[in-house]
Motif scaffolding. Structure first.
Motif, mmCIF file in Angstrom:
data_model
loop_
_atom_site.group_PDB
_atom_site.id
_atom_site.type_symbol
_atom_site.label_atom_id
_atom_site.label_comp_id
_atom_site.label_asym_id
_atom_site.label_seq_id
_atom_site.Cartn_x
_atom_site.Cartn_y
_atom_site.Cartn_z
ATOM 1 N N GLY A 1 -6.968 15.390 14.342
ATOM 2 C CA GLY A 1 -7.362 14.272 14.986
ATOM 3 C C GLY A 1 -6.328 12.971 14.396
ATOM 4 N N GLN A 2 -6.270 12.092 15.509
ATOM 5 C CA GLN A 2 -5.531 10.760 15.290
ATOM 6 C C GLN A 2 -5.974 10.023 13.965
ATOM 7 O OE1 GLN A 2 -5.395 7.242 15.734
ATOM 8 N NE2 GLN A 2 -3.857 6.669 16.976
ATOM 9 N N ALA A 3 -5.084 9.544 13.097
ATOM 10 C CA ALA A 3 -5.455 8.747 12.011
ATOM 11 C C ALA A 3 -4.473 7.944 11.543
ATOM 12 C CB ALA A 3 -5.957 10.110 10.861
ATOM 13 N N TRP A 4 -4.839 6.873 10.859
ATOM 14 C CA TRP A 4 -3.904 5.870 10.008
ATOM 15 C C TRP A 4 -3.845 6.029 8.723
ATOM 16 C CZ3 TRP A 4 -1.036 2.850 13.258
ATOM 17 C CH2 TRP A 4 -1.397 2.710 14.432
ATOM 18 N N ALA A 5 -2.681 6.229 8.182
ATOM 19 C CA ALA A 5 -2.542 6.552 6.711
ATOM 20 C C ALA A 5 -2.961 5.221 5.914
ATOM 21 C CB ALA A 5 -1.239 7.124 6.479
ATOM 22 N N ILE A 6 -2.528 4.160 6.203
ATOM 23 C CA ILE A 6 -2.558 2.960 5.526
ATOM 24 C C ILE A 6 -3.163 1.831 6.498
ATOM 25 C CG2 ILE A 6 -1.455 0.985 4.150
ATOM 26 C CD1 ILE A 6 0.787 3.223 3.359
ATOM 27 N N SER A 7 -3.907 1.128 6.164
ATOM 28 C CA SER A 7 -4.650 -0.045 6.832
ATOM 29 C C SER A 7 -5.011 -0.993 5.915
ATOM 30 C CB SER A 7 -5.834 0.452 7.823
ATOM 31 O OG SER A 7 -6.090 -0.818 8.567
ATOM 32 N N LEU A 8 -4.293 -2.379 6.252
ATOM 33 C CA LEU A 8 -4.605 -3.208 5.172
ATOM 34 C C LEU A 8 -4.283 -4.634 5.902
ATOM 35 C CD1 LEU A 8 -1.633 -4.272 4.208
ATOM 36 C CD2 LEU A 8 -1.743 -2.332 2.836
ATOM 37 N N THR A 9 -4.455 -5.679 5.306
ATOM 38 C CA THR A 9 -4.379 -6.975 5.780
ATOM 39 C C THR A 9 -3.303 -8.027 4.779
ATOM 40 O OG1 THR A 9 -6.615 -7.082 6.542
ATOM 41 C CG2 THR A 9 -5.547 -9.150 6.308
ATOM 42 N N ASP A 10 -2.477 -8.463 5.413
ATOM 43 C CA ASP A 10 -1.326 -9.505 4.776
ATOM 44 C C ASP A 10 -1.095 -10.477 5.737
ATOM 45 O OD1 ASP A 10 0.316 -9.610 2.078
ATOM 46 O OD2 ASP A 10 1.520 -10.135 3.938
ATOM 47 N N GLY B 1 0.930 -1.247 0.059
ATOM 48 C CA GLY B 1 -0.003 -0.122 -0.158
ATOM 49 C C GLY B 1 0.913 1.308 -0.081
ATOM 50 N N SER B 2 0.437 2.373 -0.583
ATOM 51 C CA SER B 2 1.162 3.692 -0.397
ATOM 52 C C SER B 2 0.333 4.669 -0.318
ATOM 53 C CB SER B 2 2.160 3.647 -1.808
ATOM 54 O OG SER B 2 1.233 3.879 -2.747
ATOM 55 N N LEU C 1 -2.122 -4.549 9.387
ATOM 56 C CA LEU C 1 -0.899 -3.697 9.297
ATOM 57 C C LEU C 1 -1.291 -2.422 8.892
ATOM 58 C CD1 LEU C 1 1.017 -6.099 6.806
ATOM 59 C CD2 LEU C 1 1.104 -6.032 9.224
ATOM 60 N N ARG C 2 -0.755 -1.451 9.767
ATOM 61 C CA ARG C 2 -1.174 -0.263 9.731
ATOM 62 C C ARG C 2 -0.007 0.609 9.811
ATOM 63 N NH1 ARG C 2 -6.374 0.892 13.361
ATOM 64 N NH2 ARG C 2 -5.031 0.092 15.075
ATOM 65 N N VAL C 3 -0.269 1.909 9.048
ATOM 66 C CA VAL C 3 1.103 3.217 9.031
ATOM 67 C C VAL C 3 0.464 4.057 9.716
ATOM 68 C CG1 VAL C 3 2.419 4.337 7.618
ATOM 69 C CG2 VAL C 3 2.440 1.770 7.102
ATOM 70 N N GLN C 4 1.056 4.860 10.627
ATOM 71 C CA GLN C 4 0.799 6.187 10.913
ATOM 72 C C GLN C 4 1.805 7.095 10.556
ATOM 73 O OE1 GLN C 4 0.119 7.410 15.178
ATOM 74 N NE2 GLN C 4 -2.048 7.128 14.489
ATOM 75 N N VAL C 5 1.587 8.426 10.250
ATOM 76 C CA VAL C 5 2.552 9.373 9.933
ATOM 77 C C VAL C 5 2.242 10.700 10.841
ATOM 78 C CG1 VAL C 5 3.918 10.733 8.336
ATOM 79 C CG2 VAL C 5 3.186 8.426 7.628
ATOM 80 N N HIS C 6 2.902 11.225 11.725
ATOM 81 C CA HIS C 6 2.693 12.281 12.454
ATOM 82 C C HIS C 6 3.832 13.289 12.483
ATOM 83 C CE1 HIS C 6 2.871 14.464 16.486
ATOM 84 N NE2 HIS C 6 1.499 14.527 16.164
ATOM 85 N N ARG C 7 3.260 14.585 12.109
ATOM 86 C CA ARG C 7 4.417 15.537 11.962
ATOM 87 C C ARG C 7 4.340 16.251 13.269
ATOM 88 N NH1 ARG C 7 2.783 19.321 6.783
ATOM 89 N NH2 ARG C 7 4.060 20.639 8.163
ATOM 90 N N PRO C 8 5.554 16.358 14.120
ATOM 91 C CA PRO C 8 5.441 16.938 15.336
ATOM 92 C C PRO C 8 5.307 18.609 15.056
ATOM 93 C CG PRO C 8 7.182 15.476 15.311
ATOM 94 C CD PRO C 8 6.693 15.630 13.730
ATOM 95 N N ASP C 9 5.900 19.134 13.921
ATOM 96 C CA ASP C 9 5.650 20.616 13.729
ATOM 97 C C ASP C 9 4.574 21.243 13.896
ATOM 98 O OD1 ASP C 9 5.260 19.249 11.565
ATOM 99 O OD2 ASP C 9 6.058 21.183 10.185
ATOM 100 N N THR C 10 3.430 20.420 13.153
ATOM 101 C CA THR C 10 2.154 20.975 13.351
ATOM 102 C C THR C 10 1.139 20.083 14.207
ATOM 103 O OG1 THR C 10 1.523 19.649 11.442
ATOM 104 C CG2 THR C 10 2.126 21.871 11.019
ATOM 105 N N GLY C 11 1.445 19.195 14.742
ATOM 106 C CA GLY C 11 0.902 17.859 15.661
ATOM 107 C C GLY C 11 -0.475 17.332 14.699
ATOM 108 N N GLN C 12 -0.080 17.212 13.315
ATOM 109 C CA GLN C 12 -0.862 16.631 12.552
ATOM 110 C C GLN C 12 -0.632 15.245 11.962
ATOM 111 O OE1 GLN C 12 -0.925 19.907 9.692
ATOM 112 N NE2 GLN C 12 -2.963 20.199 9.941
ATOM 113 N N TYR C 13 -1.570 14.584 11.910
ATOM 114 C CA TYR C 13 -1.550 13.279 11.179
ATOM 115 C C TYR C 13 -2.126 13.108 9.822
ATOM 116 C CZ TYR C 13 -1.508 11.932 16.219
ATOM 117 O OH TYR C 13 -1.128 11.790 17.553
ATOM 118 N N LEU C 14 -1.476 12.329 9.070
ATOM 119 C CA LEU C 14 -1.669 12.180 7.657
ATOM 120 C C LEU C 14 -2.769 10.752 7.797
ATOM 121 C CD1 LEU C 14 -0.512 12.541 4.849
ATOM 122 C CD2 LEU C 14 0.498 10.510 4.885
#
Ligand SMILES: [Ca+2]
Ligand SMILES: [Ca+2]
Length: 453
Positions: free
Chosen positions: A192-201, A146-147, A170-183
Motif C-alpha cells: 500500500g502507498q506509504a510515506w516513510a518520513i513526514s515532519l514539520t519544518d 528525519g531518517s 515535508l514528506r519522503v516517499q520511497v518506492h521500489r519498482p521491482d516489487t511495487g512496494q513502498y517503504l
C-alpha cells in the motif's frame, strides 16, 4: 476590480470526492533524459561542481534508457544540477535513483544559491542499504530532520524517491519498482502507498529550484533517471470583473496587457454594458492590436464569457489556454466576433490562426452588445452568443432563438494545457472595440453554459 470566488451563474452540484492523501497535483516538469545527447544536460538545466563529478546524461538509465549521473574518482567530488525555472514552494519532486553506492543521492526542492558551495534547500538523501534522510541545508550547513532505514538489505537496484513540500509539511516517499512496494515509517516494505518520513519544518518557505545533487563523500558513480516535478493545482472557483471600480485609462486591476505599439486595451468610460466602465481599445491605426489577460494561470477546462459591443469589423477575441500572450506569436483557442455578426472558433499556434468553425447570423446584427462564451472542456470546444436586447441565443443554423443554444460545438485537441485567459483586439482596421462584464468559471462538464443575466 476583478472578484474572485464570485458565485458562478450555474447551479452548483455537490459532488462527493474520494478522500485523498495528497493535494491534487499536476505535472510541472517531466524529464526522462532519453532525448538528450550523452555527455550533456537537457535544455533548460544548469549545474555546479566543486571541480569534480559534473552531471551529464549517460547510457545508464531505467530499463536501458538514458539517465543522468555523476562519476568521479575523487571522494571530494560534489556536483549539483537543477532546472533553470524556479518551481513553486509547494511541490513534489521525484527521481529514480540507482542504489549501489554509499554516495548519497539527493533530490532537492526550494533551492536557492544552488550555483554555489553554500546552497539552501530541503533535500531527500538516499543511499544503498537503504537509508533515506530528510535534510535541511542552510547556506551549505546540513541538518538531518528525519531518517529511516529499511529493514533488509537493499542494493543494486532502482528506487523512486519523492520529496514533497507543502507549507511546513515535508514528506519522503520511497518506492521500489521491482516489487511495487513502498517503504513505510517503520522501515518495512509494503504494497500500500506509504510515506516513510513526514515532519514539520518552517526554515525555508520560498519557492526555489528543484534538482539533483551529489555531496562530497565517496568516489564512484551516482545515477538518476525520470526526474518529475508536480505542483498543487490551486482551487479555482471563478473570476468575474465588471471593470466598474477601475480607473479609466488604466489597466484593470488583476490583469496584464500587451499591445503592438498601438491598440492596448484599457479601462474606459466611453461606452459600457454595466456602468460606468468597460475595457476598450481605440486606435487610428489599422495595424493596432492589443491583448489583456488575467494574471493567474487558469485550469485548461474553463468557460470564459465577455460582453462585446459589435459595431465594427475589427475582430474582438476571447481566448483560453493562452501561452506566450505577451508576444506577437501567442498560442490559444479563441472565439472571434465581428459585427454582422460572424463568430469564429480559432486555434492560434505561435500567432498563426486556424479557423476551426464559423457561424454567421442570418439576420444582420450591429451596434449592439452580445455576451459571448468560449467553452473548453478537454477536447470539446463550444461557442455561445447571446443578445441581451432580445434575450436570444444564436443557434448552429445562424438563427436567433429563445432557448439556450450553442452556435459552434466541435472537437480539437491541439492545446490541452492550463493557460492564460483574456481578450484581444486583432489587427485589421482602425477604430474602437469594447469589452465588458468578463467572467471565467470552471467548465461544468454538462451542456449548459452560464445563463447570461
Ligand atoms: Ca531515462
Ligand atoms: Ca462595466
Amino acid at each position: 476590480m476583478r472578484q474572485r470566488n464570485g458565485l458562478p451563474r450555474v447551479s452548483p452540484v455537490v459532488e462527493i470526492l474520494e478522500p485523498r492523501e495528497a493535494p491534487a497535483a499536476s505535472p510541472w516538469l517531466t524529464e526522462t533524459f532519453n532525448g538528450t545527447p550523452v555527455g550533456s544536460l537537457p535544455a533548460g538545466w544548469s549545474q555546479w561542481t566543486n571541480g569534480n563529478g559534473s552531471f551529464a546524461v549517460s547510457t545508464f538509465g531505467l530499463g536501458g534508457t538514458r539517465g543522468v549521473g555523476s562519476t568521479s574518482p575523487s571522494s571530494s567530488a560534489a556536483a549539483r544540477t537543477w532546472f533553470n525555472t524556479a518551481a513553486p514552494a509547494d511541490v513534489q519532486a521525484t527521481a529514480a535513483v540507482y542504489l549501489d553506492t554509499l554516495i548519497p543521492a539527493r533530490i532537492f526542492v526550494r533551492g536557492s544559491n544552488v550555483a554555489t558551495a553554500t546552497p539552501t534547500c530541503y533535500a531527500v538523501s538516499v543511499t544503498r542499504g537503504m537509508e533515506a534522510q530528510l535534510l535541511l541545508v542552510k547556506n551549505g550547513t546540513v541538518t538531518v530532520l528525519g531518517s529511516i532505514r529499511a529493514a533488509g538489505y537493499f542494493s543494486g537496484n532502482w528506487v523512486r524517491a519523492t520529496l514533497e513540500a507543502n507549507g511546513s509539511n515535508l514528506r519522503v516517499q520511497v518506492h521500489r519498482p521491482d516489487t511495487g512496494q513502498y517503504l513505510n515509517s517503520s522501515g518495512q516494505w509494503q504494497s500500500g502507498q506509504a510515506w516513510a518520513i513526514s515532519l514539520t519544518d518552517s526554515a525555508i518557505s520560498s519557492p526555489g529550484h528543484v534538482g539533483l545533487e551529489r555531496p562530497a563523500l565517496y568516489a564512484g558513480a551516482l545515477s538518476f533517471d525520470d526526474f518529475a516535478v508536480s505542483v498543487e493545482e490551486p482551487d479555482f472557483t471563478g473570476v468575474t470583473d465588471t471593470f466598474d471600480d477601475d480607473r479609466p485609462g488604466a489597466l484593470p486591476s488583476g490583469w496584464t496587457g500587451w499591445d503592438s505599439g498601438a491598440g492596448g486595451l484599457r479601462v474606459s468610460n466611453a461606452k459600457a454594458l454595466s456602468s460606468p466602465n468597460s475595457i476598450a481599445s481605440s486606435s487610428t491605426s489599422s495595424s493596432a492590436s492589443g491583448r489583456l489577460w488575467l494574471d493567474d494561470v487558469l485550469p485548461a477546462d474553463v468557460q470564459a464569457t465577455a460582453a462585446m459591443y459589435l459595431d465594427t469589423l475589427i475582430p474582438g477575441r476571447i481566448f483560453v489556454r493562452g501561452a506566450n500572450v505577451n508576444t506577437a506569436t501567442p498560442s490559444y483557442y479563441a472565439l472571434s466576433l465581428t459585427r454582422g455578426l460572424e463568430a469564429q472558433l480559432l486555434l492560434v499556434r505561435n500567432g498563426a490562426p486556424t479557423v476551426l468553425g464559423t457561424i454567421r447570423s442570418a439576420l444582420y446584427f450591429s451596434s449592439g452588445w452580445v455576451r459571448a462564451t468560449l467553452y473548453a472542456n478537454g477536447s470539446n470546444l463550444r461557442v455561445q452568443v447571446y443578445r441581451p436586447d432580445t434575450a436570444q441565443y444564436l443557434n448552429a443554423s445562424g438563427q436567433w432563438q429563445s432557448a439556450q443554444a450553442w452556435a459552434i460545438n466541435l472537437t480539437n485537441s491541439a492545446l490541452s494545457s492550463s493557460g492564460l485567459v483574456g481578450v484581444e483586439r486583432q489587427t485589421r482596421y482602425a477604430g474602437a472595440i469594447y469589452f465588458d462584464d468578463f467572467s471565467v468559471f470552471p467548465a461544468t462538464g454538462d451542456n449548459v453554459a452560464p445563463v447570461p443575466t
